[in-house]
Design a protein around this motif. Structure first.
Motif, PDB file in Angstrom:
ATOM      1  N   ILE A 209      59.420  42.792  -1.759  1.00  0.00           N
ATOM      2  CA  ILE A 209      60.846  42.930  -1.430  1.00  0.00           C
ATOM      3  C   ILE A 209      61.667  43.029  -2.709  1.00  0.00           C
ATOM      4  O   ILE A 209      62.565  43.868  -2.842  1.00  0.00           O
ATOM      5  CB  ILE A 209      61.307  41.740  -0.568  1.00  0.00           C
ATOM      6  CG1 ILE A 209      60.632  41.798   0.814  1.00  0.00           C
ATOM      7  CG2 ILE A 209      62.823  41.736  -0.415  1.00  0.00           C
ATOM      8  CD1 ILE A 209      60.834  40.541   1.647  1.00  0.00           C
ATOM      9  N   LYS A 210      61.346  42.161  -3.684  1.00  0.00           N
ATOM     10  CA  LYS A 210      62.139  42.106  -4.908  1.00  0.00           C
ATOM     11  C   LYS A 210      62.098  43.420  -5.675  1.00  0.00           C
ATOM     12  O   LYS A 210      63.104  43.854  -6.260  1.00  0.00           O
ATOM     13  CB  LYS A 210      61.636  40.965  -5.799  1.00  0.00           C
ATOM     14  CG  LYS A 210      62.387  40.826  -7.099  1.00  0.00           C
ATOM     15  CD  LYS A 210      62.082  39.513  -7.818  1.00  0.00           C
ATOM     16  CE  LYS A 210      60.640  39.397  -8.200  1.00  0.00           C
ATOM     17  NZ  LYS A 210      60.379  38.187  -9.033  1.00  0.00           N
TER      18      LYS A 210
ATOM     19  N   SER B 112      57.363  38.526  -1.023  1.00  0.00           N
ATOM     20  CA  SER B 112      58.565  38.306  -1.840  1.00  0.00           C
ATOM     21  C   SER B 112      58.605  39.263  -3.015  1.00  0.00           C
ATOM     22  O   SER B 112      59.649  39.836  -3.342  1.00  0.00           O
ATOM     23  CB  SER B 112      58.601  36.855  -2.323  1.00  0.00           C
ATOM     24  OG  SER B 112      59.707  36.630  -3.172  1.00  0.00           O
TER      25      SER B 112
ATOM     26  N   HIS C  44      69.289  40.460   2.415  1.00  0.00           N
ATOM     27  CA  HIS C  44      70.177  40.455   1.252  1.00  0.00           C
ATOM     28  C   HIS C  44      69.946  41.681   0.367  1.00  0.00           C
ATOM     29  O   HIS C  44      70.903  42.233  -0.198  1.00  0.00           O
ATOM     30  CB  HIS C  44      69.960  39.178   0.453  1.00  0.00           C
ATOM     31  CG  HIS C  44      70.840  39.080  -0.754  1.00  0.00           C
ATOM     32  ND1 HIS C  44      72.195  38.877  -0.692  1.00  0.00           N
ATOM     33  CD2 HIS C  44      70.527  39.177  -2.081  1.00  0.00           C
ATOM     34  CE1 HIS C  44      72.708  38.860  -1.911  1.00  0.00           C
ATOM     35  NE2 HIS C  44      71.694  39.032  -2.781  1.00  0.00           N
ATOM     36  N   GLN C  45      68.688  42.134   0.237  1.00  0.00           N
ATOM     37  CA  GLN C  45      68.380  43.277  -0.625  1.00  0.00           C
ATOM     38  C   GLN C  45      68.314  44.584   0.163  1.00  0.00           C
ATOM     39  O   GLN C  45      68.026  45.633  -0.424  1.00  0.00           O
ATOM     40  CB  GLN C  45      67.045  43.051  -1.349  1.00  0.00           C
ATOM     41  CG  GLN C  45      67.128  41.919  -2.361  1.00  0.00           C
ATOM     42  CD  GLN C  45      65.926  41.868  -3.282  1.00  0.00           C
ATOM     43  OE1 GLN C  45      65.550  40.794  -3.708  1.00  0.00           O
ATOM     44  NE2 GLN C  45      65.355  42.996  -3.597  1.00  0.00           N
TER      45      GLN C  45
ATOM     46  N   VAL D 248      66.159  45.536   2.547  1.00  0.00           N
ATOM     47  CA  VAL D 248      64.780  45.999   2.668  1.00  0.00           C
ATOM     48  C   VAL D 248      64.263  45.631   4.050  1.00  0.00           C
ATOM     49  O   VAL D 248      64.504  44.521   4.550  1.00  0.00           O
ATOM     50  CB  VAL D 248      63.881  45.373   1.582  1.00  0.00           C
ATOM     51  CG1 VAL D 248      62.427  45.784   1.793  1.00  0.00           C
ATOM     52  CG2 VAL D 248      64.346  45.805   0.199  1.00  0.00           C
TER      53      VAL D 248
ATOM     54  N   GLN E  33      66.006  37.021   2.322  1.00  0.00           N
ATOM     55  CA  GLN E  33      65.851  37.804   1.078  1.00  0.00           C
ATOM     56  C   GLN E  33      65.809  39.297   1.378  1.00  0.00           C
ATOM     57  O   GLN E  33      66.443  40.096   0.679  1.00  0.00           O
ATOM     58  CB  GLN E  33      64.561  37.391   0.346  1.00  0.00           C
ATOM     59  CG  GLN E  33      64.336  38.154  -0.960  1.00  0.00           C
ATOM     60  CD  GLN E  33      62.996  37.837  -1.599  1.00  0.00           C
ATOM     61  OE1 GLN E  33      62.285  36.936  -1.134  1.00  0.00           O
ATOM     62  NE2 GLN E  33      62.654  38.561  -2.639  1.00  0.00           N
TER      63      GLN E  33
ATOM     64  N   ARG F  57      65.827  42.746 -15.595  1.00  0.00           N
ATOM     65  CA  ARG F  57      66.595  42.994 -14.371  1.00  0.00           C
ATOM     66  C   ARG F  57      66.162  42.072 -13.235  1.00  0.00           C
ATOM     67  O   ARG F  57      66.982  41.618 -12.448  1.00  0.00           O
ATOM     68  CB  ARG F  57      66.398  44.463 -13.970  1.00  0.00           C
ATOM     69  CG  ARG F  57      67.044  44.828 -12.641  1.00  0.00           C
ATOM     70  CD  ARG F  57      66.767  46.282 -12.315  1.00  0.00           C
ATOM     71  NE  ARG F  57      67.271  46.650 -11.005  1.00  0.00           N
ATOM     72  CZ  ARG F  57      67.072  47.825 -10.426  1.00  0.00           C
ATOM     73  NH1 ARG F  57      66.377  48.764 -11.087  1.00  0.00           N
ATOM     74  NH2 ARG F  57      67.546  48.090  -9.234  1.00  0.00           N
ATOM     75  N   TYR F  58      64.833  41.787 -13.173  1.00  0.00           N
ATOM     76  CA  TYR F  58      64.323  41.047 -12.023  1.00  0.00           C
ATOM     77  C   TYR F  58      64.035  39.607 -12.424  1.00  0.00           C
ATOM     78  O   TYR F  58      63.385  39.337 -13.442  1.00  0.00           O
ATOM     79  CB  TYR F  58      63.038  41.700 -11.501  1.00  0.00           C
ATOM     80  CG  TYR F  58      63.260  43.124 -11.048  1.00  0.00           C
ATOM     81  CD1 TYR F  58      63.789  43.387  -9.789  1.00  0.00           C
ATOM     82  CD2 TYR F  58      62.963  44.196 -11.898  1.00  0.00           C
ATOM     83  CE1 TYR F  58      64.003  44.700  -9.385  1.00  0.00           C
ATOM     84  CE2 TYR F  58      63.178  45.499 -11.496  1.00  0.00           C
ATOM     85  CZ  TYR F  58      63.697  45.747 -10.235  1.00  0.00           C
ATOM     86  OH  TYR F  58      63.917  47.031  -9.836  1.00  0.00           O
TER      87      TYR F  58
ATOM     88  N   SER G 268      61.390  46.446  -4.425  1.00  0.00           N
ATOM     89  CA  SER G 268      61.667  47.634  -3.615  1.00  0.00           C
ATOM     90  C   SER G 268      63.076  48.144  -3.893  1.00  0.00           C
ATOM     91  O   SER G 268      63.965  47.394  -4.326  1.00  0.00           O
ATOM     92  CB  SER G 268      61.527  47.304  -2.123  1.00  0.00           C
ATOM     93  OG  SER G 268      60.181  47.063  -1.781  1.00  0.00           O
ATOM     94  N   HIS G 269      63.286  49.424  -3.631  1.00  0.00           N
ATOM     95  CA  HIS G 269      64.616  49.993  -3.761  1.00  0.00           C
ATOM     96  C   HIS G 269      65.453  49.613  -2.527  1.00  0.00           C
ATOM     97  O   HIS G 269      64.903  49.344  -1.447  1.00  0.00           O
ATOM     98  CB  HIS G 269      64.519  51.518  -3.863  1.00  0.00           C
ATOM     99  CG  HIS G 269      63.701  51.964  -5.037  1.00  0.00           C
ATOM    100  ND1 HIS G 269      64.051  51.688  -6.339  1.00  0.00           N
ATOM    101  CD2 HIS G 269      62.529  52.688  -5.102  1.00  0.00           C
ATOM    102  CE1 HIS G 269      63.155  52.215  -7.147  1.00  0.00           C
ATOM    103  NE2 HIS G 269      62.209  52.819  -6.418  1.00  0.00           N
ATOM    104  N   PRO G 270      66.764  49.576  -2.639  1.00  0.00           N
ATOM    105  CA  PRO G 270      67.616  49.308  -1.461  1.00  0.00           C
ATOM    106  C   PRO G 270      67.287  50.303  -0.343  1.00  0.00           C
ATOM    107  O   PRO G 270      67.041  51.479  -0.581  1.00  0.00           O
ATOM    108  CB  PRO G 270      69.034  49.481  -2.001  1.00  0.00           C
ATOM    109  CG  PRO G 270      68.918  49.194  -3.461  1.00  0.00           C
ATOM    110  CD  PRO G 270      67.571  49.712  -3.867  1.00  0.00           C
TER     111      PRO G 270
END
Length: 633
Positions: free
Chosen positions: A525-526, A522, A490-491, A493, A487, A579-580, A528-530
């Protein structure tokens, strides 16, 4: 017409008599000194004023009609009537007014009024009439037989109670008729004693009446007489057996009433119209914190305003004919005050009773402090339940998306595998491998969602149990970070672990703690900004607790939204275009897992500043060397 009545025709004669002259429009033209003094004024103060200003409003119309009638009557005719006039002291006086038509007399030119104050006579008359009515009422209501005889010994009045005792109709008791009900063996003696000799006071005597119901038993009665000024007498005849029975029943009733008053849970107060406390039971003593002896025959206002115990709006309740008690209010809300000054809410029901014009109010009070508190708690619980229902409804709506996404991946990649069966062998195997990986990831995502739902269901049902064992927090944190590597990658982070010092071994459920820490990572991470960084810091706290803090530098949240974030099935963004992704169970589950270990979970966040989630585990979870050795055995 008498000559004396014509002597009021000159002004000089009027000045010394209780006489006044009234014009046709009701204005006082002349008034004598005596007439003015009847009303407490001087002649100068009354001359020129309208008579309407001095007559009682209830008598005004009748007075005007009488004066108009007298003005239309023949010259010199007169008539007497009685009205109420206002005295200078503000009170009302009954005046006997004799009005004579002297409109055509040039020396008078009006209605000549002769006045006389008859207030005392009317008061005496009313008192006499009220006394007679009261006497008749009391005589008929008395529990004993009553005879009234004239000077010759003939009965002129017998009450209904005597009729019931003798079995004779009231009219048959008059004269000597009542003697017919006396037992034959006692009749001659009673007749002789009934004749009162001059100068000798009558003595009480007892005798028997035949049983009016014919049951074979006689009724023994006691006769007592009082001589009247006119030579007659009033006698009371008491059925002694019934009196004893009534007295015993009365004592029993009073004891029962006192027992009821002293054992009921509600406070019972009795007051008169002036607010003087007449009754105060034991429950009232306990409710107000003051003994009855300190309150009886004193004003009530120190406990509760008198207005709460009377008719609302001050309108006096009118009783129906024959009615002496009526309900004034039921379950009226009010506020009372204890002896120590504390105020508390009460509900009260009030009834009014009236005896001989004296009104008594009886109030039953209930302390509703606990009920109001329970109602508030019930309302809060209802609102919380409604909020939970709304959150669950939102959760169910979001679940269709969260479950459909991995399922669509499983189905889509399965269809792709089916469609690629004709591809070259090497290419087909590579594509199949990618599809299988995607299917596995989607299945794991779906399994995680289902596991979260089941875990929350267990928590809410009280079925969450801990499999306690020694826990290495450093290894647990490394495993949680490794589980989320995909994860984070993928993001874009980066997850960093900062372990300050040696962490002590802990006692707990490793799987549940890893799940709680994983949910926090999780979430970090979700949101957080790229290219962002998530930090996991672990260290013993100075107070002996152990802290694990997950810090991100992402979008953050408002302080008001923290409670929502920790509520099961609730999401800060519940819109259809949010968005999330997520089902809103990560943080609530982490909170429940930590709390089951006796720890705490707190969030510190601000919009645009990221969020810090801190787990604190209590010192009781830190394992000693003895605990470690015992776990190895």
């Amino acid at each position: 017409m008498q000559a004396g009545e014509r002597s009021v025709g000159t002004p000089s004669q009027m000045l010394d008599g209780a006489v006044a002259v009234l014009s046709m429009d009701g204005r006082i033209l002349q008034i004598g000194q005596a007439a003015a003094e009847v009303l407490g004024h001087t002649p100068q103060a009354l001359t020129g004023s309208l008579l309407d200003q001095h007559i009682h409003p209830e008598d005004l119309q009748v007075a005007k009609q009488r004066l108009r009638t007298r003005a239309a009557a023949p010259q010199g005719s007169s008539r007497r009537t009685i009205f109420r006039f206002r005295h200078a002291d503000g009170g009302w006086r009954w005046l006997e007014v004799t009005a004579r038509n002297e409109l055509d007399d040039p020396g008078i030119g009006g209605l000549a009024l002769t006045v006389r104050d008859v207030s005392d006579a009317i008061t005496l008359s009313e008192r006499l009439r009220a006394s007679e009515v009261r006497y008749r009422t009391l005589a008929e209501a008395a529990p004993v037989g009553i005879l009234q005889a004239d000077a010759a010994g003939q009965v002129v009045f017998a009450n209904a109670r005597l009729s019931a005792i003798t079995g004779l109709e009231p009219d048959r008791l008059l004269g000597d008729g009542w003697l017919g009900a006396v037992h034959p063996d006692d009749r001659a003696r009673v007749a002789a004693e009934w004749r009162i000799e001059p100068g000798r006071d009558p003595q009480p005597t007892d005798f028997r009446f035949h049983d009016p119901e014919g049951a074979g038993s006689d009724r023994r009665v006691l006769c007592q007489r009082i001589l009247m000024e006119d030579g007659g007498a009033i006698a009371t005849i008491t059925d002694v057996s019934e009196y004893l029975h009534t007295a015993n029943a009365l004592r029993l009733s009073e004891a029962r009433n006192e027992a009821i008053l002293d054992t009921v849970a509600e406070a019972i107060l009795t007051v008169d119209e002036a607010g003087i406390l007449l009754g105060f039971n034991r429950a009232a003593e306990a409710m107000f914190g003051v003994p009855a002896g300190d309150m009886l025959w004193r004003p009530l206002d120190r406990l509760i305003p008198l207005a709460h115990l009377r008719e609302e709006g001050g309108a006096r309740l009118e009783f129906a004919p024959g009615q002496t008690t009526a309900l004034v209010a039921r379950d009226r809300a009010a506020e009372a005050e204890r002896a120590d000054g504390t105020r508390f809410p009460v509900e009260l029901s009030v009834s009014a009773s009236e005896v001989e014009g004296r009104r008594i109010y009886t109030a039953i009070l209930r302390d509703v402090t606990e009920r109001r508190r329970a109602e508030a708690e019930l309302l809060a619980a209802k609102e919380a339940a409604e909020a939970a229902d709304r959150a669950k409804s939102t959760f169910i709506a979001a679940m269709s998306h969260e479950l459909r996404t991995p399922l669509n991946a499983v189905i889509g990649f399965s269809q792709l595998l089916e469609a690629r069966t004709d591809a070259p062998s090497a290419d087909r195997r590579g594509q199949q491998r990618d599809c299988v990986i995607a299917i596995r990831q989607a299945g794991e995502q779906l399994l995680a969602i289902i596991d979260d739902i089941l875990d929350m269901a267990r928590v809410e049902a009280g079925g969450l149990s801990l499999a306690e064992e020694p826990v290495d927090l450093t290894a647990l944190a490394a495993q949680a970070v490794a589980d989320l590597e995909f994860q984070a990658t993928h993001q874009g982070v980066t997850v960093e672990v900062d372990a300050a010092g040696d962490l002590p071994p802990m006692r707990g459920d490793a799987r549940r703690l890893r799940q709680a820490l994983g949910n926090l990572l999780s979430n970090a991470i979700k949101f957080s900004h790229p290219q962002g960084v998530v930090t996991l810091a672990m260290a013993p706290a100075p107070d002996g607790w152990v802290e694990l803090a997950v810090h991100d530098r992402g979008i953050g949240m408002r302080a008001d939204d923290i409670a929502t974030a920790l509520t099961p099935f609730a999401q800060i963004d519940q819109s259809a275009t949010r968005r999330y992704e997520g089902i809103g169970l990560g943080l609530p589950l982490a909170l429940r897992m930590v709390e089951s270990h006796g720890g705490t979970l707190t969030l510190d966040s601000a919009p645009g500043q990221g969020c810090t989630a801190t787990i604190r585990l209590p010192p009781s979870r830190v394992m000693t060397i003895e605990d470690m050795l015992a776990s190895m055995m």
